[in-house]
Motif scaffolding. Structure first.
Motif, PDB file in Angstrom:
ATOM      1  N   UNK A   1       0.848  -1.187   0.000  1.00 11.74           N
ATOM      2  CA  UNK A   1       0.000   0.000   0.000  1.00 11.74           C
ATOM      3  C   UNK A   1       0.886   1.239   0.000  1.00 11.74           C
ATOM      4  N   UNK A   2       0.685   2.079  -0.998  1.00 11.15           N
ATOM      5  CA  UNK A   2       1.465   3.299  -1.171  1.00 11.15           C
ATOM      6  C   UNK A   2       0.536   4.491  -1.016  1.00 11.15           C
ATOM      7  N   UNK A   3       0.932   5.408  -0.121  1.00  9.06           N
ATOM      8  CA  UNK A   3       0.166   6.633   0.100  1.00  9.06           C
ATOM      9  C   UNK A   3       0.973   7.790  -0.484  1.00  9.06           C
ATOM     10  N   UNK A   4       0.347   8.532  -1.383  1.00 15.62           N
ATOM     11  CA  UNK A   4       0.981   9.720  -1.944  1.00 15.62           C
ATOM     12  C   UNK A   4       0.354  10.937  -1.279  1.00 15.62           C
ATOM     13  N   UNK A   5       1.199  11.802  -0.741  1.00 13.18           N
ATOM     14  CA  UNK A   5       0.726  13.009  -0.071  1.00 13.18           C
ATOM     15  C   UNK A   5       0.694  14.183  -1.034  1.00 13.18           C
ATOM     16  N   UNK A   6      -0.026  15.223  -0.663  1.00 18.20           N
ATOM     17  CA  UNK A   6      -0.157  16.407  -1.509  1.00 18.20           C
ATOM     18  C   UNK A   6       1.191  17.077  -1.792  1.00 18.20           C
ATOM     19  N   UNK A   7       2.156  16.917  -0.878  1.00 18.36           N
ATOM     20  CA  UNK A   7       3.468  17.531  -1.082  1.00 18.36           C
ATOM     21  C   UNK A   7       4.401  16.659  -1.929  1.00 18.36           C
ATOM     22  N   UNK A   8       3.880  15.526  -2.440  1.00 13.88           N
ATOM     23  CA  UNK A   8       4.666  14.651  -3.295  1.00 13.88           C
ATOM     24  C   UNK A   8       5.362  13.519  -2.565  1.00 13.88           C
ATOM     25  N   UNK A   9       5.407  13.568  -1.236  1.00 21.25           N
ATOM     26  CA  UNK A   9       6.046  12.515  -0.456  1.00 21.25           C
ATOM     27  C   UNK A   9       5.246  11.223  -0.594  1.00 21.25           C
ATOM     28  N   UNK A  10       5.967  10.097  -0.636  1.00 22.62           N
ATOM     29  CA  UNK A  10       5.336   8.786  -0.784  1.00 22.62           C
ATOM     30  C   UNK A  10       5.668   7.939   0.440  1.00 22.62           C
ATOM     31  N   UNK A  11       4.628   7.320   0.999  1.00 21.23           N
ATOM     32  CA  UNK A  11       4.782   6.457   2.168  1.00 21.23           C
ATOM     33  C   UNK A  11       4.317   5.054   1.805  1.00 21.23           C
ATOM     34  N   UNK A  12       5.054   4.037   2.257  1.00 21.75           N
ATOM     35  CA  UNK A  12       4.648   2.651   2.050  1.00 21.75           C
ATOM     36  C   UNK A  12       4.276   2.100   3.419  1.00 21.75           C
ATOM     37  N   UNK A  13       3.035   1.605   3.519  1.00 18.80           N
ATOM     38  CA  UNK A  13       2.515   1.169   4.811  1.00 18.80           C
ATOM     39  C   UNK A  13       2.006  -0.261   4.735  1.00 18.80           C
ATOM     40  N   UNK A  14       1.832  -0.882   5.899  1.00 18.85           N
ATOM     41  CA  UNK A  14       1.398  -2.279   5.941  1.00 18.85           C
ATOM     42  C   UNK A  14      -0.122  -2.429   5.862  1.00 18.85           C
ATOM     43  N   UNK A  15      -0.879  -1.388   6.174  1.00 19.64           N
ATOM     44  CA  UNK A  15      -2.330  -1.455   6.135  1.00 19.64           C
ATOM     45  C   UNK A  15      -2.826  -1.475   4.686  1.00 19.64           C
ATOM     46  N   UNK A  16      -3.988  -2.095   4.470  1.00 18.38           N
ATOM     47  CA  UNK A  16      -4.590  -2.093   3.134  1.00 18.38           C
ATOM     48  C   UNK A  16      -5.251  -0.740   2.883  1.00 18.38           C
ATOM     49  N   UNK A  17      -5.569  -0.477   1.635  1.00 19.36           N
ATOM     50  CA  UNK A  17      -6.260   0.766   1.290  1.00 19.36           C
ATOM     51  C   UNK A  17      -7.612   0.832   2.002  1.00 19.36           C
ATOM     52  N   UNK A  18      -8.305  -0.297   2.093  1.00 17.31           N
ATOM     53  CA  UNK A  18      -9.595  -0.319   2.785  1.00 17.31           C
ATOM     54  C   UNK A  18      -9.455  -0.017   4.269  1.00 17.31           C
ATOM     55  N   UNK A  19      -8.416  -0.544   4.916  1.00 13.36           N
ATOM     56  CA  UNK A  19      -8.182  -0.254   6.332  1.00 13.36           C
ATOM     57  C   UNK A  19      -7.936   1.239   6.544  1.00 13.36           C
TER      58      UNK A  19
END
Length: 66
Positions: free
Chosen positions: A31-49
């Motif tokens: 699961x990859x979260x892209x923030x408005x400032x362009x930073x990318x975070x990889x997390x263990x939770x699913x998109x639904x979680x």
């Protein structure tokens, strides 16, 4: 603000994320979260979680949604 777990090489680490800064969430396969400032975070939770946590947070702050 929601709690998520960042995937790291040595150990997973929980942190608090301001969900108002999320631009997009993608699963490919991690699961990859892209923030408005362009930073990318990889997390263990699913998109639904993550979506469920955002909804719960917004309900807590603003009252019942929908």
């Amino acid at each position: 603000m929601i709690k998520v777990t960042r995937l790291a090489k040595k150990e997973d680490k929980e942190f608090i994320l301001n969900c108002d800064l999320i631009e997009s969430i993608e699963e490919a396969p991690d699961t990859t979260i892209k923030l408005l400032n362009g930073k990318i975070l990889i997390v263990s939770e699913s998109a639904n979680e993550i979506l469920e946590r955002i909804i719960a947070y917004k309900r807590k702050i603003y009252g019942k949604l929908g």
